[in-house]
Every structure is written in structure tokens, then in C-alpha cells.
Motif scaffolding. Sequence first.
Motif, PDB file in Angstrom:
ATOM      1  N   THR A 256      -0.564   5.887   1.656  1.00  0.00           N
ATOM      2  CA  THR A 256       1.175   5.868   1.798  1.00  0.00           C
ATOM      3  C   THR A 256       1.551   6.124   0.393  1.00  0.00           C
ATOM      4  N   ARG A 257       1.124   5.353  -0.649  1.00  0.00           N
ATOM      5  CA  ARG A 257       1.591   5.218  -1.792  1.00  0.00           C
ATOM      6  C   ARG A 257       1.350   6.797  -2.319  1.00  0.00           C
ATOM      7  N   LEU A 258       0.273   7.342  -2.075  1.00  0.00           N
ATOM      8  CA  LEU A 258      -0.034   8.754  -2.676  1.00  0.00           C
ATOM      9  C   LEU A 258       0.722   9.663  -1.929  1.00  0.00           C
ATOM     10  N   PHE A 259       0.737   9.571  -0.903  1.00  0.00           N
ATOM     11  CA  PHE A 259       1.339  10.984  -0.040  1.00  0.00           C
ATOM     12  C   PHE A 259       2.588  10.911   0.382  1.00  0.00           C
ATOM     13  N   PHE A 260       3.334   9.855   0.511  1.00  0.00           N
ATOM     14  CA  PHE A 260       4.807   9.584   0.469  1.00  0.00           C
ATOM     15  C   PHE A 260       5.335   9.614  -0.861  1.00  0.00           C
ATOM     16  N   GLY A 261       4.726   9.382  -1.871  1.00  0.00           N
ATOM     17  CA  GLY A 261       5.096   9.118  -3.174  1.00  0.00           C
ATOM     18  C   GLY A 261       4.584  10.072  -4.547  1.00  0.00           C
ATOM     19  N   VAL A 262       3.641   9.774  -5.032  1.00  0.00           N
ATOM     20  CA  VAL A 262       2.704  10.467  -5.968  1.00  0.00           C
ATOM     21  C   VAL A 262       2.565  11.947  -5.582  1.00  0.00           C
ATOM     22  N   PHE A 263       2.023  12.311  -4.445  1.00  0.00           N
ATOM     23  CA  PHE A 263       1.936  13.719  -4.069  1.00  0.00           C
ATOM     24  C   PHE A 263       2.942  14.466  -3.240  1.00  0.00           C
ATOM     25  N   SER A 264       4.115  13.675  -2.830  1.00  0.00           N
ATOM     26  CA  SER A 264       4.820  14.164  -1.798  1.00  0.00           C
ATOM     27  C   SER A 264       5.573  15.391  -2.193  1.00  0.00           C
ATOM     28  N   GLY A 265       5.527  15.750  -3.376  1.00  0.00           N
ATOM     29  CA  GLY A 265       6.105  17.045  -4.040  1.00  0.00           C
ATOM     30  C   GLY A 265       5.253  18.237  -3.426  1.00  0.00           C
ATOM     31  N   TRP A 266       4.065  17.914  -3.265  1.00  0.00           N
ATOM     32  CA  TRP A 266       2.995  19.220  -2.862  1.00  0.00           C
ATOM     33  C   TRP A 266       2.764  19.048  -1.195  1.00  0.00           C
ATOM     34  N   HIS A 267       3.777  18.483  -0.467  1.00  0.00           N
ATOM     35  CA  HIS A 267       3.455  18.324   0.886  1.00  0.00           C
ATOM     36  C   HIS A 267       3.093  19.647   1.631  1.00  0.00           C
TER      37      HIS A 267
END
Length: 482
Positions: A256-267
Amino acid sequence: MFPNIEWSLISLEVFMSIILCFLVVLDVLLPKNQGKDWIGICSFVGLIGLLLFWLTQTNLHGTTFSGMFVMDALSWFYKAFFLVAMIFVFAMTQEFFKSLGERRNEFYLLLWLAAIGMCLVASSADFLLMFISIEILTISLYVMTAYLKSDKYSIEAGMKYLILGALSSGFLLYGISFIYGNTHSTQFNVIQAYVNTHAMTSMTLFAMVLIFAAVGFKIAAVPFHMWVADVYQGAPTPVTALLSVGSKAAGFVFLTRLFFGVFSGWHLQWGLALAILSAVTMTYGNLVAMFQTNIKRLLGYSSISHAGYLLMGVVAGTTLGATGINFYLLGYLFTNLAAFLVIVIFSIATKSDELDDYAGLSQRSGLLSLTMLLALVSLAGMPPLAGFFGKFTLLMAVIKSGYLWLALIAGVNIVISLYYYLMVAKRIYVDPARNLSKITIAPHLQLLLGIAIVGIIVIGIFQGPFLDMAINAASGMTTPQG
């Protein structure tokens, strides 16, 4: 090195560490072969006290240790999740290891270490702290998995878990090194700012694959699931319960921390790949679970399928997706712990985890059979129990994000899972009993079974307050997209 530390933000972990140190000293000072289980009693008191202290931290927000440690709504939600899970696991341990005498004291201490690791995972805002937190959790799990030295299955489970766990740790560190090489930082907020202003490169893609491989091991996603069945079967049942609930939830906090925050710009770049992985994971878990003859192995493959369902929330990449993950895990907490509490009580009475031995359980214990039935039906996703609304929320999230095909695959898998869950229910309520002797249940375990039943039913019927908690946890972290 860390000026102006906000000790209030890390107060829960500090108190947990103090309790652990106190219990270590108490274990040394207590006379050997004394009858009272003082370490277990003090552990229960400590966990209840920590839950009450957690209630005072509702409005506690901020970062400390130079931004490495964060206290927000997401971490607050999951710290309660882990504390409640540990109360159930400690109760299972107390019952399961009665025959071990003093040796269970060391097991209690390892459980406390795992609890500290899980709470630190929930508050990690830096890859280095996240790695250390995961290792604190995982190393204690390595030891506990192989704790039954006279049981060859426990030793085999411990070795498999250790070897594959060490490999996943290597993947995580290798991935972090590539991220650091690109962003010159290990802090989530700095990396997120980089992601929002840069396109994905082959190096950052490789780093993401390595990091997900490491996390995939924790959540038991295909193809990182190879350890699950043997470890679930061979490990002491309280450890299996902790793996299925605590370790999995810790992995999804990280995701959740990674894919909704850190890497969310590359969804857009990672969404389709995770959708395919979600479909494969849930399908594999459900298909293989149909052929299991051991209840712990069956729940192991069931756990793989639930990782696939939960990944749908990550695929969605929206606040609704994160809410779905939080709510699903909340229902999964009571559902899975109820099932494993039944397994612990039953295995102590019968010395067996084979499905055939569950035949006629309803004639031996009405409470155990009812608890297992509700747990199985909730895991299958049937209304009006907690599992149904959790799956419904995740399905809505992926449909709104444009992944209708993934929702259809999930629907087919839910139907498949009904088969093997209801086959277990058939054994319990329809098949004739092989042994008609009644199974006695200790009063405190009856209380926990009752709490689990209430949790399964109440979360399913009165979703409002629990859904609000899940929404608050999702929206209170590093700003998710959507």
C-alpha cells in the motif's frame, strides 16, 4: 544523528520493547518447573494494555527519525490489527504448547519480537527501516516455524522458509540499491517526488520487479508461493495463523505504501502486470486447494487465493482500492483466526489435521463446528458475513478502474472456492463421526471463539463504522491517487 525525535510517535513500539525486556528478565528470574504460566499471563495483560494505549493515539500524526518513521491513519489502523491478531495467537500458543512446559516462554518472546516488527512495518517511511522491520518479523518467524525440533515436518518447514526468505531478502536489498542509484535516497517521499517527475526506465522497472518479488514472498503471491503449503502444514499451528494473518497484512501495508504512494505516478505502467498476477494467483490457489486432504494445507492454498483477491485493490490504484484492501483484511483477521483457533483446539483433542477426521465434528462440539462453518462461509464470500462485503468492495474498485475482465475472473474463482469450503462444511455437519467423544474447550478460548464469531457477523452486517475506519486509513496515508 536524529535531532528532535518525537518520542510520542514511537511510544507504542517503545512500550512493546520495554515489555519484551521485562519478560526476558522475568523468564530468567522465575524458578524453573513452576506451574503458573507467568510469561503468558503477563503477555496478555501487556497486549490488552497496549490496545488501550493505542486508543489514545487516534489524533497522533507526524514523522520522526528524519522522516524514516511515520505515524498516520494507515499505521494507526494496522497497529490495532496486529495487536488483536497477537491476542489470538498468544491464546493459541498457550493451549498448543502446554506440553512443552518452560520451552513455550522462549516462544512467547519470539512472538513479541514479531509483533514489534509488524508495528514497525506499519510506520516505515524509508526503505531501510522497512527492510529492518521486515527482517525483525521474518527472523522470529524462521525460528518459530522450526520450533518443534522432534517433528520432521516442522524442521522441513523451517528450512524451506529460511532459504526462500533469505532469497527474498536479497531481492529486496538488490531492488532498493537500484532505487537508491536513481533517486539518491531511500525515503519514500523523496522517491515519490522523483517518480512523479521522471519516466520509468529499465533500471527502475527492474528495481520494482525485485522489490515486488520480495513482497510477493510475504503475501504468498504466485510465483513466490512455493513455501506456503509445506510451511503451513509443518509449522506449529499458532505460527501458521500468524503467517496467514500478520505476515500477509504486513506485506500488504508495504504494498500500500509503495503502490498508492511511492510508485503511484507509474500506475499505468505496472497496473496491467499486477492485474495478470492477481488473476493467476487467485486461480492457482483455488484450483489446487480443491485437492487438499489436510486442513492446514487447504487454508494455505486458500491464503494464496486471498492474496490474489487483495491484489485487485493494488491493481485499482485508487482510494477505493486501498479501502478495499483495509476492509478485506479486517474481515480476514477474524475469519482466519477463527478457523485456526478451531484447528488448534481440534488438533490437541485428536492429534490430527486431516480433513477426514473433521467428519461429524458437529456431534462433538457445537461451538467449534459453528465457528468453522462461519469462517468457511465468510472466506468463500457469502453474504451477509465479513468476507462478502470485503470481496464486493475490491470488485467495485477494479471495475471502476476499468478492469472488468479481472472482476469476472474473480467471480469465477469465488464460485470455485465455494466447492472446497462447502466440502469441509459437509464433513463437519453431514458425514458420520468417527469418534463421538466430546471436545472440551477452555473458558478463555470459548470467549475468543465468541469474539471471532461476533467479528465475522458484525463486520458483515454493520459495515458502516468498519468501512469508515478503512476509508480513514486509506485516505490518511501518503496521498493516493483517485
